[in-house]
Scaffold this active site. Sequence first.
Site, PDB file in Angstrom:
ATOM      1  N   HIS A 160      28.066  21.282  55.895  1.00  0.00           N
ATOM      2  CA  HIS A 160      28.810  22.370  55.238  1.00  0.00           C
ATOM      3  C   HIS A 160      29.487  23.241  56.296  1.00  0.00           C
ATOM      4  CE1 HIS A 160      27.307  21.746  51.200  1.00  0.00           C
ATOM      5  NE2 HIS A 160      26.047  21.969  51.519  1.00  0.00           N
ATOM      6  N   HIS A 220      22.398  18.435  57.148  1.00  0.00           N
ATOM      7  CA  HIS A 220      23.103  18.726  55.904  1.00  0.00           C
ATOM      8  C   HIS A 220      23.863  20.061  55.994  1.00  0.00           C
ATOM      9  CE1 HIS A 220      23.267  18.824  51.344  1.00  0.00           C
ATOM     10  NE2 HIS A 220      23.437  20.104  51.622  1.00  0.00           N
ATOM     11  N   GLU A 221      23.145  21.090  56.406  1.00  0.00           N
ATOM     12  CA  GLU A 221      23.780  22.412  56.417  1.00  0.00           C
ATOM     13  C   GLU A 221      24.897  22.494  57.448  1.00  0.00           C
ATOM     14  OE1 GLU A 221      23.465  24.365  54.030  1.00  0.00           O
ATOM     15  OE2 GLU A 221      21.700  23.413  53.150  1.00  0.00           O
ATOM     16  N   HIS A 274      32.590  21.777  57.545  1.00  0.00           N
ATOM     17  CA  HIS A 274      33.605  21.841  56.490  1.00  0.00           C
ATOM     18  C   HIS A 274      34.312  23.199  56.563  1.00  0.00           C
ATOM     19  CE1 HIS A 274      34.434  20.821  51.943  1.00  0.00           C
ATOM     20  NE2 HIS A 274      35.480  20.596  52.703  1.00  0.00           N
TER      21      HIS A 274
HETATM   22 ZN   LIG Z   1      24.346  21.569  50.481  1.00  0.00          ZN
END
Ligand SMILES: [Zn+2]
Length: 725
Positions: free
Chosen positions: A515, A511-512, A518
């Site tokens: 980011h 998940h991290e 991104h």
């Molecule tokens: Zn998050």
Amino acid sequence: MRKTLIATTVAAALALSACSDNTAPQQTANQQTTAEASNTAEANSGNPLMIKSTLQYEAPNFTEINDDHFLPAFVEGMQQHMAEVLAIANNPAPATFDNTLVALEKSGELLTRVSRIFYNLAGSNSNPQRREIQSELAPKMAAHSDNINLNPQLFARIKSLYNQRNDLKLDSESVRLIEVYYERFVRAGAQLTDEQKTAIRALNEEHSTLTNQFSQNLLAETKKIAVVVETKAELDGLSESQITAAANAAKAAGHEGKYLLSITNTTRQPVLAQLSNRELRQRVWQASANRAQSGDTDNRPLVARLAQLRAERAKLLGYDNWASYGLEAQMAKTPQAVFDMLGSMVPAVVANTNKEAAAIQEMIKQKGGNFELQPWDWEYYAEFVRQAKFELDENEVKQYFEFNRVLKDGVFYTMNRLYGVTFTPRPDLPVYHPDVEAYELFDADGTSLAIFYADYFAREGKRGGAWMSSFVGQSHLTGQKPVVVNVMNIPKAPAGEPTLVSYDNVTTMFHELGHGLHGMFSDVNFPTLAGTSVSRDFVEFPSTFEEDWAANPEVIANYAKHYQTGEAIPAELLQKVMNSRSFNQGFDTLEYMSAALLDMEWHSLSADEALQDVNAFEAAALKKHGVDLVAVPPRYKSTFFSHSMGGGYSAGYYAYMWSEILAADAFAFVQSQGGLKLENGQNYRKNILSVGNSRPPMESYKAFRGQEPTTDALLIRRGLKTKVD
Ligand SMILES: [Zn+2]
């Protein structure tokens, strides 16, 4: 978080972020030459923050920076920034895109640099001096933002560009930049009367001080409420290495010979799944749930005033309440859309949760218990139900998730398969703590893209939870490439032992880095539009999208290997892990939704309502929505609900689920297109990850997907529905 009033400059809220920290400071570097930079350095007697770092991509030289450097750099940074802004605002020449917006985008270089470094360290590596600096800065930074956002000459220039934006022969990203600035200034109060502006400034300063106080109380409180355990016998259920860690923690805190259980950030505590001693479970749970409700770290008065203050601010800006104000700038648009989305799921979720509760109550009885299920019992007995149903032993599973393998052969491997990128260790780059590791990210063709810091292990002085942030943002205008960090709180094994990671933390690592990519794949001109600077209910989409790759068969085969023997996870065990993912989904979803609804209710108050009694308000809000189950408290209660009260995700906690709708739909689409392969990764990178906020989010989504998302994939992902209608 970006959409708060303090967004124009470096947000104090950076220190108060949630999972993803997209509070990117909005202005970045001037095209300052090295020679000019050296002169500045001389004038400021060797403060390393005053000049651009000469390390690759301006990565901070942590070895040279000490805490005494921060305040002078902030003071100088604010002065320089304000001088630049005033020069733009008071320019006698008519407003042009270059002399106004490009100039604004280039302004505030020093302030951006020092803010990013400071607020990152204040979150991941805090100390008393840093906390003091934070408190001192909070109101000053709020005032600094207001001095920019409420400058009438500056707004007049932006407005004039806004009115002629389609006639200026600009590219679409530049038009978008004008629109984003215009909206930001209007939302900050640029169109208010002088009297109203004075009022909003006062509210902003108070807000900034209160949110800072809220966080500082919480940090102090978390240390204070760690549970001291007298005897090893009481810790029955914990592993030997957990017991050793608890003994070490006790020793460090001055309780030698005892054991210390620290409290992590949610109401629910991971050790509750393991501790057989019911009395101790209750103590741990109560320490967590009653957090920040007494003494000089009582957050209740702050919560009540923050809710009222936000309502007052919304009223000044012409809105019924803070939620209406906040939602207007999001994909969701209105509070009603959020209440509808959450409300539509309540019946199915509560029904699932009640079934889970009944199974747990039955298990308590089977185990000889004669008591009614309480919140501190849920996870302990759920673990037995899980084992009975799935015969799954978390400790056995963990042996196949050794930290380094998960990171390199799981997370990095997936990114290589999807995007062709590789992570190369850079031990030569300075880091801010020995646990942090630096990497350089390379594209498939060997182009260097970014610097990435991995800061995965829990330690004192680190805020709870997990997040991504940037030390340097991407921009073609300033020529900057991203320097990004992922921060988590994985319990580190004692020295010499391998760290084994829970499957939850495995997915959080994916998940991290979602980011992170991104931020690192960002490919835009303007700092304001770069990377994770998207709406709050979009920002969790790229991160959630990456989570499900953790369970992809090809990925699993590459990383889930026994930490001692190197054997692949047995197919049967893996199947159990996957089957068990639907377990406890009622509880997980309900505790999240309760918190999201609580957040929305706090911010639906109107300005003329009196200060609320926090506990009474909380109880009534949960009851109103039919989510007041005794055994399933909200994931966060108001006094430690940093997302909501700390400011970053106020009226925005729902955003995780909104983003999950996009993520689940996108992931299902990619599966339908052949799954783990470069073509899919490239489509996603090109249309979602690289464009930041340079176009409206739904436009990006449709470019990637070919159509708007539906909620089908989300409901299936959460086990609340079995097939598409
Ligand atoms: Zn998050």
